[in-house]
Scaffold this motif. Sequence first.
Motif, PDB file in Angstrom:
ATOM      1  N   ASP A   1      98.227  62.569  42.044  1.00 35.79           N
ATOM      2  CA  ASP A   1      98.839  62.082  40.731  1.00 35.79           C
ATOM      3  C   ASP A   1      98.742  63.356  39.847  1.00 35.79           C
ATOM      4  OD1 ASP A   1      99.518  60.409  38.742  1.00 35.79           O
ATOM      5  OD2 ASP A   1      98.413  58.654  39.455  1.00 35.79           O
ATOM      6  N   SER A   2      99.184  62.960  38.414  1.00 35.74           N
ATOM      7  CA  SER A   2      99.082  64.271  37.847  1.00 35.74           C
ATOM      8  C   SER A   2      97.940  63.740  36.826  1.00 35.74           C
ATOM      9  CB  SER A   2     100.285  63.917  36.646  1.00 35.74           C
ATOM     10  OG  SER A   2     100.549  62.803  36.152  1.00 35.74           O
ATOM     11  N   LYS A   3      97.105  62.939  36.935  1.00 35.41           N
ATOM     12  CA  LYS A   3      95.795  62.472  36.342  1.00 35.41           C
ATOM     13  C   LYS A   3      94.658  62.266  37.119  1.00 35.41           C
ATOM     14  CE  LYS A   3      97.587  57.949  35.267  1.00 35.41           C
ATOM     15  NZ  LYS A   3      98.756  57.964  35.984  1.00 35.41           N
ATOM     16  N   GLY A   4      93.583  62.403  36.582  1.00 37.36           N
ATOM     17  CA  GLY A   4      92.543  62.131  37.360  1.00 37.36           C
ATOM     18  C   GLY A   4      92.327  60.557  37.575  1.00 37.36           C
ATOM     19  N   PHE A   5      91.343  60.067  38.637  1.00 34.68           N
ATOM     20  CA  PHE A   5      91.023  58.622  38.664  1.00 34.68           C
ATOM     21  C   PHE A   5      89.726  58.757  39.528  1.00 34.68           C
ATOM     22  CE2 PHE A   5      93.969  59.521  42.671  1.00 34.68           C
ATOM     23  CZ  PHE A   5      93.015  59.287  43.513  1.00 34.68           C
ATOM     24  N   SER A   6      89.066  57.464  39.641  1.00 32.32           N
ATOM     25  CA  SER A   6      87.754  57.273  40.282  1.00 32.32           C
ATOM     26  C   SER A   6      88.222  56.102  41.156  1.00 32.32           C
ATOM     27  CB  SER A   6      86.752  56.873  39.120  1.00 32.32           C
ATOM     28  OG  SER A   6      86.646  57.938  38.452  1.00 32.32           O
ATOM     29  N   PHE A   7      87.205  56.084  42.107  1.00 33.04           N
ATOM     30  CA  PHE A   7      87.357  54.863  43.232  1.00 33.04           C
ATOM     31  C   PHE A   7      86.072  54.632  43.788  1.00 33.04           C
ATOM     32  CE2 PHE A   7      88.058  58.984  45.646  1.00 33.04           C
ATOM     33  CZ  PHE A   7      87.334  58.446  46.725  1.00 33.04           C
ATOM     34  N   SER A   8      85.827  53.424  44.525  1.00 30.77           N
ATOM     35  CA  SER A   8      84.861  52.817  45.263  1.00 30.77           C
ATOM     36  C   SER A   8      85.443  53.159  46.754  1.00 30.77           C
ATOM     37  CB  SER A   8      84.076  51.991  44.808  1.00 30.77           C
ATOM     38  OG  SER A   8      83.306  51.963  43.306  1.00 30.77           O
ATOM     39  N   ILE A   9      84.484  52.924  47.700  1.00 25.77           N
ATOM     40  CA  ILE A   9      84.904  52.969  49.243  1.00 25.77           C
ATOM     41  C   ILE A   9      83.317  52.653  49.834  1.00 25.77           C
ATOM     42  CG2 ILE A   9      84.308  55.317  49.411  1.00 25.77           C
ATOM     43  CD1 ILE A   9      86.931  55.496  51.438  1.00 25.77           C
ATOM     44  N   ALA A  10      84.050  51.718  50.854  1.00 29.44           N
ATOM     45  CA  ALA A  10      83.235  51.419  51.761  1.00 29.44           C
ATOM     46  C   ALA A  10      83.475  51.381  53.128  1.00 29.44           C
ATOM     47  CB  ALA A  10      82.368  50.133  51.421  1.00 29.44           C
ATOM     48  N   LEU A  11      82.963  51.602  54.247  1.00 30.28           N
ATOM     49  CA  LEU A  11      83.175  51.191  55.659  1.00 30.28           C
ATOM     50  C   LEU A  11      82.349  50.064  56.067  1.00 30.28           C
ATOM     51  CD1 LEU A  11      83.288  54.969  57.080  1.00 30.28           C
ATOM     52  CD2 LEU A  11      85.215  53.538  56.374  1.00 30.28           C
ATOM     53  N   HIS A  12      83.237  48.920  56.186  1.00 28.79           N
ATOM     54  CA  HIS A  12      82.380  47.736  56.236  1.00 28.79           C
ATOM     55  C   HIS A  12      82.136  47.314  57.486  1.00 28.79           C
ATOM     56  CE1 HIS A  12      81.134  43.802  54.814  1.00 28.79           C
ATOM     57  NE2 HIS A  12      82.252  43.196  54.974  1.00 28.79           N
ATOM     58  N   ASN A  13      81.244  47.940  58.136  1.00 32.12           N
ATOM     59  CA  ASN A  13      80.857  47.758  59.455  1.00 32.12           C
ATOM     60  C   ASN A  13      80.088  46.324  59.961  1.00 32.12           C
ATOM     61  OD1 ASN A  13      81.231  50.555  60.196  1.00 32.12           O
ATOM     62  ND2 ASN A  13      79.384  50.960  58.759  1.00 32.12           N
ATOM     63  N   TYR A  14      81.050  45.808  60.734  1.00 34.64           N
ATOM     64  CA  TYR A  14      80.303  44.350  61.179  1.00 34.64           C
ATOM     65  C   TYR A  14      79.721  44.773  62.728  1.00 34.64           C
ATOM     66  CZ  TYR A  14      82.814  41.173  58.064  1.00 34.64           C
ATOM     67  OH  TYR A  14      83.543  40.563  57.027  1.00 34.64           O
ATOM     68  N   PHE A  15      78.536  44.457  62.863  1.00 37.97           N
ATOM     69  CA  PHE A  15      77.946  45.033  64.122  1.00 37.97           C
ATOM     70  C   PHE A  15      77.413  43.695  64.893  1.00 37.97           C
ATOM     71  CE2 PHE A  15      76.360  48.768  61.763  1.00 37.97           C
ATOM     72  CZ  PHE A  15      77.127  49.674  62.392  1.00 37.97           C
ATOM     73  N   SER A  16      77.816  43.908  66.357  1.00 40.77           N
ATOM     74  CA  SER A  16      77.288  42.648  67.294  1.00 40.77           C
ATOM     75  C   SER A  16      75.848  42.619  67.584  1.00 40.77           C
ATOM     76  CB  SER A  16      78.318  42.842  68.468  1.00 40.77           C
ATOM     77  OG  SER A  16      77.889  41.667  69.373  1.00 40.77           O
ATOM     78  N   LEU A  17      75.222  41.605  67.459  1.00 44.65           N
ATOM     79  CA  LEU A  17      73.738  41.556  67.606  1.00 44.65           C
ATOM     80  C   LEU A  17      73.344  40.546  68.460  1.00 44.65           C
ATOM     81  CD1 LEU A  17      72.557  41.920  63.937  1.00 44.65           C
ATOM     82  CD2 LEU A  17      73.074  43.725  65.847  1.00 44.65           C
ATOM     83  N   SER A  18      72.189  40.473  69.024  1.00 43.81           N
ATOM     84  CA  SER A  18      71.660  39.279  70.028  1.00 43.81           C
ATOM     85  C   SER A  18      71.481  38.048  69.099  1.00 43.81           C
ATOM     86  CB  SER A  18      70.588  39.719  70.669  1.00 43.81           C
ATOM     87  OG  SER A  18      69.606  40.045  69.935  1.00 43.81           O
ATOM     88  N   ASP A  19      70.587  38.205  68.017  1.00 44.59           N
ATOM     89  CA  ASP A  19      70.144  37.043  67.044  1.00 44.59           C
ATOM     90  C   ASP A  19      69.888  37.979  65.982  1.00 44.59           C
ATOM     91  OD1 ASP A  19      69.242  35.125  65.590  1.00 44.59           O
ATOM     92  OD2 ASP A  19      68.168  34.232  67.209  1.00 44.59           O
ATOM     93  N   VAL A  20      70.548  37.798  64.750  1.00 42.83           N
ATOM     94  CA  VAL A  20      70.190  38.291  63.594  1.00 42.83           C
ATOM     95  C   VAL A  20      68.949  37.990  62.953  1.00 42.83           C
ATOM     96  CG1 VAL A  20      70.786  36.517  61.971  1.00 42.83           C
ATOM     97  CG2 VAL A  20      71.031  39.235  61.507  1.00 42.83           C
ATOM     98  N   SER A  21      68.157  36.966  63.279  1.00 40.35           N
ATOM     99  CA  SER A  21      67.046  36.568  62.737  1.00 40.35           C
ATOM    100  C   SER A  21      65.719  37.474  63.528  1.00 40.35           C
ATOM    101  CB  SER A  21      66.695  35.181  63.053  1.00 40.35           C
ATOM    102  OG  SER A  21      66.759  34.580  64.387  1.00 40.35           O
ATOM    103  N   GLU A  22      66.317  37.968  64.624  1.00 36.76           N
ATOM    104  CA  GLU A  22      65.107  38.776  65.540  1.00 36.76           C
ATOM    105  C   GLU A  22      65.515  40.393  65.268  1.00 36.76           C
ATOM    106  OE1 GLU A  22      62.915  37.270  67.398  1.00 36.76           O
ATOM    107  OE2 GLU A  22      63.676  35.315  66.637  1.00 36.76           O
ATOM    108  N   VAL A  23      66.518  40.748  64.622  1.00 33.55           N
ATOM    109  CA  VAL A  23      66.569  42.250  64.412  1.00 33.55           C
ATOM    110  C   VAL A  23      65.938  42.681  63.218  1.00 33.55           C
ATOM    111  CG1 VAL A  23      68.900  42.117  65.774  1.00 33.55           C
ATOM    112  CG2 VAL A  23      68.668  42.085  63.157  1.00 33.55           C
ATOM    113  N   ARG A  24      65.905  43.966  63.122  1.00 31.28           N
ATOM    114  CA  ARG A  24      65.195  44.464  61.803  1.00 31.28           C
ATOM    115  C   ARG A  24      66.137  45.824  61.434  1.00 31.28           C
ATOM    116  NH1 ARG A  24      59.582  45.309  62.136  1.00 31.28           N
ATOM    117  NH2 ARG A  24      59.475  47.369  61.241  1.00 31.28           N
TER     118      ARG A  24
END
Length: 305
Positions: free
Chosen positions: A147-170
Amino acid sequence: MAVNIINDGDRSPRVVLSEPTGSTAEVLLYGGQVVSWKNERREELLFMSSKAVWKPPKSIRGGIPICFPQVANFGALEQHGFARNRLWSIDDEPSPLPPPNNQSMVDLVLKSTEEDLKTWPHRFELRLRVIIGVGKLTLIPRVRNVDSKGFSFSIALHNYFSLSDVSEVRVEGLETLDYFDNLLMRERYTEQADAITFDGDIDRVYLSTPNKIAIIDHERKRTIVLRKEGMVDAVVWNPWDKKSKAIQDLGDEDYKAMLCLDAAAIENPISLKPNQEWKGRQELSIVSSSYFSGQLDPRKVLGLR
């Protein structure tokens, strides 16, 4: 190393990456979204909702969606921005990144359209390189201000991980850090636990996080390690049982087998001047669970030996 482009009519065109030992990754052109990452034993490492909607304009719940140019839901933009709801293209000009070196990879690009400019009036080019290796998946996002002017942005890589059981992980690597709690009006708190464990819904933005964070899944005897550059924050999210039932494209029991751990830039948006480019990097890998055990020398946990 192999790269195959598949267009079977059922889903968005997709790119399948593979390496000689058998690890694979699948990337959709719709959303520029990684929807599968399998190790050499053909085990799926990313979570995909049992009720995922695979047809546009709905974003796909699972894999690694890209949140851009905002993370969360503010103003006229759709929640988490529009990048995950647009059709990307194969990028024929990925410079200035170096060319591939015996790696299976793909370069994608998303450019602003006249329609996008109505809600976010900034011309940009968002690029993504996806690389598959032995036990490793690397994503390199880049944003250029055209662009001809500046801008700001936010960004995230929204990682969904496969687990055995979320209540057992850390999760290790976020202890003692400040975080915004999205369940409590974005109030700021300091993490008091030695490691994050899960017994209810969680939606937090951890601030100024280290370059290495680990999810320890003892039942599957593996640890997922997230290494990141250029994205100083980390989001931890799981909706738990009651909220899962209210999410239309998430199975009622799906929350048990998933955890989102995002590499992100949220607290301090990234600012770009005209013709300036930002680059981030995320590397996901699998290591022995014992490597991150709290009983080991902490210097080894931090990779200082």
